[in-house]
Design an enzyme around this catalytic site. Structure first.
Site, PDB file in Angstrom:
ATOM      1  N   CYS A  49      47.778  39.669  35.400  1.00 53.19           N
ATOM      2  CA  CYS A  49      48.262  38.368  34.956  1.00 53.19           C
ATOM      3  C   CYS A  49      47.191  37.296  35.190  1.00 53.19           C
ATOM      4  O   CYS A  49      46.182  37.261  34.497  1.00 53.19           O
ATOM      5  CB  CYS A  49      49.587  38.044  35.629  1.00 53.19           C
ATOM      6  N   HIS A 100      53.008  43.194  35.294  1.00 56.46           N
ATOM      7  CA  HIS A 100      52.854  43.303  36.746  1.00 56.46           C
ATOM      8  C   HIS A 100      53.266  44.685  37.264  1.00 56.46           C
ATOM      9  O   HIS A 100      54.432  44.897  37.638  1.00 56.46           O
ATOM     10  CB  HIS A 100      53.723  42.247  37.434  1.00 56.46           C
ATOM     11  N   GLU A 131      52.715  45.904  40.129  1.00 59.44           N
ATOM     12  CA  GLU A 131      53.113  45.823  41.544  1.00 59.44           C
ATOM     13  C   GLU A 131      54.587  45.523  41.702  1.00 59.44           C
ATOM     14  O   GLU A 131      55.139  45.706  42.789  1.00 59.44           O
ATOM     15  CB  GLU A 131      52.272  44.767  42.277  1.00 59.44           C
TER      16      GLU A 131
END
Length: 223
Positions: free
Chosen positions: A87, A196, A198
């Site tokens: 991002c 994302h 994560e």
């Protein structure tokens, strides 16, 4: 294979702790890095996390690109060190000229936050070897300036050389040219990704565990 993975915290980073958690979940040693420290503490790989570095003033990622840590990261990346920008981190990589193109305001002029289906198109990078080519994954997407743009020549080159890492499926989330969600450099050690991973390492805390393979890949841990 890498074992120590550093995660840089800039003023305004939001997802640095999530990235550190993901590295640990993948079996690596997560090392916090501070933007003002040029020493990378002997890490083997680096993650630039999402957020709003320096408040997104001037232009997303434009100020973070000049952080003392970034010069060391640029030098390391050019020598083959794996670097993942997620991002805002993707924006920083483009500003640092480690990746071509730029990220601009979403075509809808609205912040997008949703679980996004992606297709992994290149599984030959240091960050995607744990996926199958053509594999579909579900990973959260959250951005206001996530539209990937580049001139036609650059886009054609990315396509021809297989450097499109991931592509959006379903409804267009942000107006990215050719629905590009992530790209890599020629060497395959630097990857920029707008969604994302994560936030998708455990079905208990995300829509899936589909993002975990990004972190396992760089560590050489089987999927």
């Amino acid at each position: 294979m890498p074992s120590r993975v550093g995660v840089v915290t800039f003023p305004g980073s939001l997802d640095d702790r999530d990235a550190l958690r993901a590295v640990g979940a993948a079996g690596g040693e997560a090392v916090p890095l501070w933007h003002a420290d040029p020493w990378l503490h002997d890490v083997d790989a680096v993650i630039l996390p999402g957020g709003f570095s320096y408040g997104d003033y001037l232009r997303c990622g434009a100020i973070a690109r000049f952080a003392p840590a970034m010069q060391s990261i640029v030098d390391g990346a050019r020598q083959g060190m794996p670097v993942l920008g997620v991002c805002n981190g993707f924006q920083v990589l483009c500003e640092a000229h480690l990746l071509p193109g730029a990220l601009i305001r979403n075509a809808q002029r609205k912040f997008v936050c949703r679980d996004q289906v992606l297709r992994i198109e290149n599984n030959r990078t240091r960050w995607t070897s744990g996926y199958a080519a053509g594999q579909d994954v579900v990973i959260p997407l959250k951005n206001g300036e996530g539209g990937y743009v580049a001139d036609e020549r650059t886009l054609d080159e990315l396509e021809a050389t297989g450097r499109v890492v991931a592509r959006y499926l379903g409804d267009d989330p942000n107006g990215s040219y050719r629905r590009i969600a992530g790209i890599t450099n020629e060497a395959g050690n630097v990857v920029g990704l707008m969604p994302h991973p994560e936030h998708a390492i455990d079905p208990l805390t995300g829509p899936s565990a589909d993002g975990l393979a990004f972190f396992r890949s760089v560590l050489g841990v089987p999927a």
